[in-house]
Design a protein around this motif. Structure first.
Motif, mmCIF file in Angstrom:
data_model
loop_
_atom_site.group_PDB
_atom_site.id
_atom_site.type_symbol
_atom_site.label_atom_id
_atom_site.label_comp_id
_atom_site.label_asym_id
_atom_site.label_seq_id
_atom_site.Cartn_x
_atom_site.Cartn_y
_atom_site.Cartn_z
ATOM 1 N N LYS A 42 -2.593 4.572 0.184
ATOM 2 C CA LYS A 42 -2.883 4.207 2.056
ATOM 3 C C LYS A 42 -3.861 5.708 1.774
ATOM 4 O O LYS A 42 -5.482 5.681 2.987
ATOM 5 N N ASN A 43 -3.635 6.490 1.505
ATOM 6 C CA ASN A 43 -4.650 7.750 1.612
ATOM 7 C C ASN A 43 -6.405 7.282 1.245
ATOM 8 O O ASN A 43 -6.750 7.870 1.776
ATOM 9 N N THR A 93 1.429 -1.653 0.004
ATOM 10 C CA THR A 93 -0.055 -0.092 0.047
ATOM 11 C C THR A 93 0.721 1.500 0.409
ATOM 12 O O THR A 93 1.355 1.267 1.483
ATOM 13 N N THR A 130 -8.502 -1.458 8.745
ATOM 14 C CA THR A 130 -6.931 -0.982 8.530
ATOM 15 C C THR A 130 -6.388 -0.259 9.689
ATOM 16 O O THR A 130 -6.985 0.463 10.450
ATOM 17 N N HIS A 143 1.793 -2.851 5.906
ATOM 18 C CA HIS A 143 1.350 -2.853 4.258
ATOM 19 C C HIS A 143 1.961 -1.918 3.163
ATOM 20 O O HIS A 143 2.366 -1.881 2.679
ATOM 21 N N SER A 144 2.318 -1.044 4.432
ATOM 22 C CA SER A 144 3.230 0.048 2.841
ATOM 23 C C SER A 144 5.037 0.358 3.343
ATOM 24 O O SER A 144 5.631 0.779 3.149
ATOM 25 N N ASN A 151 4.782 8.919 4.326
ATOM 26 C CA ASN A 151 4.213 9.965 4.187
ATOM 27 C C ASN A 151 4.320 11.385 3.130
ATOM 28 O O ASN A 151 5.362 11.631 3.543
ATOM 29 N N PRO A 198 -2.842 1.792 9.432
ATOM 30 C CA PRO A 198 -1.377 2.049 8.525
ATOM 31 C C PRO A 198 -0.351 2.350 9.362
ATOM 32 O O PRO A 198 0.887 1.788 9.246
ATOM 33 N N ILE A 219 5.814 5.522 7.226
ATOM 34 C CA ILE A 219 3.790 5.524 7.630
ATOM 35 C C ILE A 219 3.635 4.432 8.891
ATOM 36 O O ILE A 219 3.293 4.453 9.045
ATOM 37 N N CYS A 220 4.610 3.055 8.172
ATOM 38 C CA CYS A 220 4.450 2.027 9.633
ATOM 39 C C CYS A 220 6.062 2.070 10.411
ATOM 40 O O CYS A 220 7.083 1.655 10.067
ATOM 41 N N HIS A 222 1.620 4.959 -0.553
ATOM 42 C CA HIS A 222 1.052 6.242 0.696
ATOM 43 C C HIS A 222 -0.103 7.034 -0.085
ATOM 44 O O HIS A 222 -1.083 7.580 0.247
ATOM 45 N N GLN A 253 -8.129 4.995 4.142
ATOM 46 C CA GLN A 253 -8.052 5.637 4.943
ATOM 47 C C GLN A 253 -9.438 6.827 4.315
ATOM 48 O O GLN A 253 -10.245 6.930 5.163
#
Length: 179
Positions: free
Chosen positions: A65-66, A60, A76, A83-84, A89, A78, A95-96, A62, A69
């Protein structure tokens, strides 16, 4: 490895689930390395043991992911789900915080508990979240410090997920045997 059919599925999984039209490619070199390791150390051995896994939630970016979300964030997380991978970001923060890489998958006509047993006994994984025999399995890898953590997830009467039993290392193998 990302050009392998399983690598392509890991990147393009969203096309079957979301109306997201941008590319979903890793930008960070460590993300690419982690995703390739996920394919080679988890997905390919599972394919060899059973058959091709069907990825229900993969890499996933950025941007993806947005999108998720905004449109379908249920279930989820993040900042912890891997997954990222190592992507950042818009303000340059990873992100994670866990790093590594993750995907959710199942193998048609194979109980998920059988897959968990193979992974815990023979493969180098970071985290497994087991949701039941008829649900996809969440598996992650870590480039340097895999935890070998198995978390059994339960579901309340109103459909909320909550953590049940968990184990690490050899105890994860024992816990998996009891599934």
């Amino acid at each position: 490895m990302l050009k392998h059919p399983l690598g392509k599925k890991l990147i393009n999984w969203h096309r079957y689930k979301h109306n997201f039209t941008l590319e979903n490619m890793p930008q960070n070199v460590k993300s690419k390395i982690a995703l390739e390791q996920l394919v080679s150390t988890i997905l390919l051995p599972i394919e060899q043991a059973f058959s091709a896994p069907r990825i229900t939630y993969g890499f996933t970016s950025h941007e993806l992911k947005n999108y998720i979300q905004k449109h379908s964030p249920r279930g989820t997380s993040p900042s912890i789900d891997q997954h990222s991978a190592y992507e950042k970001n818009s303000v340059g923060k990873q992100i994670c915080s866990r790093g590594g890489a993750a995907c959710d998958f199942f193998v048609e006509s194979v109980p998920t508990s059988d897959i968990v047993r193979i992974i815990t006994q023979k493969l180098n994984y970071d985290r497994i979240y087991y949701y039941g025999n008829n649900r996809p399995l969440h598996v992650s890898i870590h480039l340097t410090e895999p935890l070998k953590h198995l978390q059994i997830m339960c579901e309340s009467e109103n459909g909320r997920r909550y953590p049940g039993k968990k184990a690490f290392g050899e105890q994860a193998v024992v816990l998996a045997e009891g599934l």
